[in-house]
Write a protein that holds these residues in place. Structure first.
Motif, PDB file in Angstrom:
ATOM      1  N   LEU A  66       0.945  -1.317  -0.042  1.00 64.55           N
ATOM      2  CA  LEU A  66       0.023  -0.182  -0.003  1.00 64.55           C
ATOM      3  C   LEU A  66       0.775   1.065   0.099  1.00 64.55           C
ATOM      4  O   LEU A  66       1.375   1.626   1.203  1.00 64.55           O
ATOM      5  N   TYR A  67       1.106   1.761  -1.158  1.00 64.95           N
ATOM      6  CA  TYR A  67       2.016   2.985  -1.456  1.00 64.95           C
ATOM      7  C   TYR A  67       1.227   4.345  -0.869  1.00 64.95           C
ATOM      8  O   TYR A  67       0.098   4.538  -1.336  1.00 64.95           O
ATOM      9  N   GLY A  68       1.892   4.878  -0.033  1.00 57.70           N
ATOM     10  CA  GLY A  68       1.152   6.293   0.507  1.00 57.70           C
ATOM     11  C   GLY A  68       1.330   7.324  -0.362  1.00 57.70           C
ATOM     12  O   GLY A  68       2.578   7.580  -0.755  1.00 57.70           O
ATOM     13  N   ASP A  69       0.263   8.142  -0.810  1.00 56.75           N
ATOM     14  CA  ASP A  69       0.462   9.331  -1.279  1.00 56.75           C
ATOM     15  C   ASP A  69       1.108   9.413  -2.591  1.00 56.75           C
ATOM     16  O   ASP A  69       1.842  10.278  -2.948  1.00 56.75           O
ATOM     17  N   ARG A  70       1.055   8.412  -3.551  1.00 56.54           N
ATOM     18  CA  ARG A  70       1.841   8.259  -4.842  1.00 56.54           C
ATOM     19  C   ARG A  70       0.868   8.919  -5.916  1.00 56.54           C
ATOM     20  O   ARG A  70      -0.432   8.852  -5.741  1.00 56.54           O
ATOM     21  N   ARG A  83      -3.257  12.163  -5.683  1.00 53.80           N
ATOM     22  CA  ARG A  83      -2.231  11.711  -4.863  1.00 53.80           C
ATOM     23  C   ARG A  83      -3.481  11.181  -3.856  1.00 53.80           C
ATOM     24  O   ARG A  83      -3.636  11.671  -2.595  1.00 53.80           O
ATOM     25  N   PRO A  84      -3.672   9.663  -4.111  1.00 53.68           N
ATOM     26  CA  PRO A  84      -4.517   9.059  -2.839  1.00 53.68           C
ATOM     27  C   PRO A  84      -3.833   8.744  -1.661  1.00 53.68           C
ATOM     28  O   PRO A  84      -2.551   8.781  -1.836  1.00 53.68           O
ATOM     29  N   ASP A  85      -4.505   8.723  -0.541  1.00 53.54           N
ATOM     30  CA  ASP A  85      -3.766   8.204   0.544  1.00 53.54           C
ATOM     31  C   ASP A  85      -3.207   7.032   0.602  1.00 53.54           C
ATOM     32  O   ASP A  85      -2.213   6.924   1.134  1.00 53.54           O
ATOM     33  N   GLY A  86      -3.570   6.006  -0.487  1.00 50.91           N
ATOM     34  CA  GLY A  86      -2.954   4.828  -0.549  1.00 50.91           C
ATOM     35  C   GLY A  86      -3.473   4.207  -2.042  1.00 50.91           C
ATOM     36  O   GLY A  86      -4.439   4.219  -2.387  1.00 50.91           O
ATOM     37  N   VAL A  87      -2.368   3.683  -2.381  1.00 46.86           N
ATOM     38  CA  VAL A  87      -2.636   2.793  -3.704  1.00 46.86           C
ATOM     39  C   VAL A  87      -1.891   1.546  -3.610  1.00 46.86           C
ATOM     40  O   VAL A  87      -0.879   1.399  -3.432  1.00 46.86           O
ATOM     41  N   LEU A  88      -2.917   0.407  -3.696  1.00 44.74           N
ATOM     42  CA  LEU A  88      -2.561  -1.050  -3.521  1.00 44.74           C
ATOM     43  C   LEU A  88      -2.047  -1.615  -4.800  1.00 44.74           C
ATOM     44  O   LEU A  88      -2.974  -1.502  -5.727  1.00 44.74           O
ATOM     45  N   ALA A  89      -0.935  -1.931  -5.046  1.00 41.65           N
ATOM     46  CA  ALA A  89      -0.278  -2.478  -6.244  1.00 41.65           C
ATOM     47  C   ALA A  89       0.756  -3.297  -5.732  1.00 41.65           C
ATOM     48  O   ALA A  89       1.352  -3.488  -4.553  1.00 41.65           O
ATOM     49  N   PRO A  90       1.420  -4.341  -6.780  1.00 42.42           N
ATOM     50  CA  PRO A  90       2.322  -5.139  -6.620  1.00 42.42           C
ATOM     51  C   PRO A  90       3.573  -4.372  -6.298  1.00 42.42           C
ATOM     52  O   PRO A  90       3.983  -3.153  -6.518  1.00 42.42           O
ATOM     53  N   PHE A  91       4.278  -5.047  -5.103  1.00 43.11           N
ATOM     54  CA  PHE A  91       5.451  -4.569  -4.692  1.00 43.11           C
ATOM     55  C   PHE A  91       6.633  -4.121  -5.931  1.00 43.11           C
ATOM     56  O   PHE A  91       6.581  -4.755  -6.705  1.00 43.11           O
ATOM     57  N   VAL A 110      -7.110   4.330  -2.282  1.00 45.30           N
ATOM     58  CA  VAL A 110      -7.919   4.429  -0.982  1.00 45.30           C
ATOM     59  C   VAL A 110      -7.774   5.860  -0.503  1.00 45.30           C
ATOM     60  O   VAL A 110      -6.919   6.626  -0.771  1.00 45.30           O
ATOM     61  N   GLU A 111      -8.963   6.285   0.149  1.00 45.54           N
ATOM     62  CA  GLU A 111      -8.958   7.777   0.511  1.00 45.54           C
ATOM     63  C   GLU A 111      -9.505   7.662   2.039  1.00 45.54           C
ATOM     64  O   GLU A 111     -10.448   6.782   2.152  1.00 45.54           O
ATOM     65  N   VAL A 112      -8.939   8.417   2.988  1.00 43.51           N
ATOM     66  CA  VAL A 112      -9.435   8.536   4.142  1.00 43.51           C
ATOM     67  C   VAL A 112     -10.048  10.041   4.251  1.00 43.51           C
ATOM     68  O   VAL A 112      -9.225  10.901   3.989  1.00 43.51           O
ATOM     69  N   THR A 113     -11.492  10.317   4.887  1.00 49.87           N
ATOM     70  CA  THR A 113     -11.941  11.582   4.785  1.00 49.87           C
ATOM     71  C   THR A 113     -11.010  12.586   5.804  1.00 49.87           C
ATOM     72  O   THR A 113     -10.625  12.077   7.165  1.00 49.87           O
ATOM     73  N   SER A 114     -10.782  13.833   5.300  1.00 53.93           N
ATOM     74  CA  SER A 114     -10.163  14.895   6.315  1.00 53.93           C
ATOM     75  C   SER A 114     -11.234  15.778   7.041  1.00 53.93           C
ATOM     76  O   SER A 114     -12.326  15.772   6.156  1.00 53.93           O
ATOM     77  N   HIS A 115     -11.132  16.205   7.816  1.00 52.50           N
ATOM     78  CA  HIS A 115     -12.241  16.964   8.434  1.00 52.50           C
ATOM     79  C   HIS A 115     -12.080  18.553   7.866  1.00 52.50           C
ATOM     80  O   HIS A 115     -11.560  19.513   8.485  1.00 52.50           O
ATOM     81  N   ASP A 116     -12.172  18.851   6.642  1.00 52.43           N
ATOM     82  CA  ASP A 116     -12.442  20.150   5.998  1.00 52.43           C
ATOM     83  C   ASP A 116     -13.571  20.190   5.011  1.00 52.43           C
ATOM     84  O   ASP A 116     -14.265  19.146   4.620  1.00 52.43           O
ATOM     85  N   SER A 117     -13.681  21.475   4.667  1.00 53.09           N
ATOM     86  CA  SER A 117     -15.062  21.739   3.797  1.00 53.09           C
ATOM     87  C   SER A 117     -15.007  21.045   2.519  1.00 53.09           C
ATOM     88  O   SER A 117     -16.298  20.862   1.932  1.00 53.09           O
ATOM     89  N   ASP A 118     -13.984  20.706   2.009  1.00 55.25           N
ATOM     90  CA  ASP A 118     -13.857  20.106   0.448  1.00 55.25           C
ATOM     91  C   ASP A 118     -14.004  18.536   0.569  1.00 55.25           C
ATOM     92  O   ASP A 118     -14.174  17.824  -0.361  1.00 55.25           O
TER      93      ASP A 118
END
Length: 192
Positions: A66-70, A83-91, A110-118
């Motif tokens: 799970l690559y973060g911020d790719r 820039r998703p919070d995570g991208v699952l792909a082959p190593f 993968v995205e995890v919501t943030s506490h912002d208006s957008d």
């Protein structure tokens, strides 16, 4: 007849990439639907959710990472940048890709919501469509606001044909090609 200004991008993809390359490290920029968007810097609970998911993916699918911020080329014709919070792909997936990777080979974004208006427009509306248009088989949204996990899959014609929303605590089956079942009980601790 002149095209409406709302359908015209703010800038070219090349200009966006140049802007993003020179942006401060305290801001993450994305280019979706022809608009530049600033993605908020994550908080500790957000980071812990990604770490939790990364550990589960490693346990169940050790050949993946799970690559973060790719940086990803998304939307039709790969004209968007996300820039998703995570991208699952082959190593080894991003090796040799530079700043932005094509979606080929990615199993899940993968995205995890943030506490912002957008967050509603960005994570619940625009991102699913952008990832579906790029052909990413699964989009996982961990929504801290309403304490749910939403699994989007079956991309077709720029949209996911199937969506399933479950509350934190429920078992969540990530469909093929991911094929992992998540025990989401720990998410209750990191919702805030």
């Amino acid at each position: 007849m002149t095209p409406s200004t709302e359908n015209r991008p703010q800038m070219s993809v090349e200009d966006f990439e140049e802007l993003e390359r020179h942006a401060s490290e305290t801001v993450r920029l994305e280019f979706i639907n022809g608009r530049v968007q600033a993605k908020p810097v994550t908080d500790g609970n957000h980071d812990q959710i990604i770490a939790w998911l990364q550990r589960l993916c490693m346990q169940h699918r050790p050949e993946l990472w799970l690559y973060g911020d790719r940086g990803m080329k998304v939307e039709r014709y790969r004209r968007g940048r996300a820039r998703p919070d995570g991208v699952l792909a082959p190593f080894g997936f991003p090796a040799g890709h530079g700043d932005w990777s094509e979606a080929a080979g990615v199993l899940m974004a993968v995205e995890v919501t943030s506490h912002d208006s957008d967050t509603h427009q960005r994570d619940r509306v625009e991102k699913p469509d952008a990832h579906a248009a790029a052909g990413i088989p699964v989009y996982l949204l961990i929504d801290r606001d309403d304490r749910s996990v939403v699994v989007f899959n079956q991309p077709e014609d720029g949209r996911y044909r199937h969506e399933e929303k479950l509350p934190f605590g429920a078992p969540v089956k990530l469909p093929e090609p991911v094929s992992i079942t998540l025990d989401t009980e720990p998410l209750k601790e990191f919702a805030d």
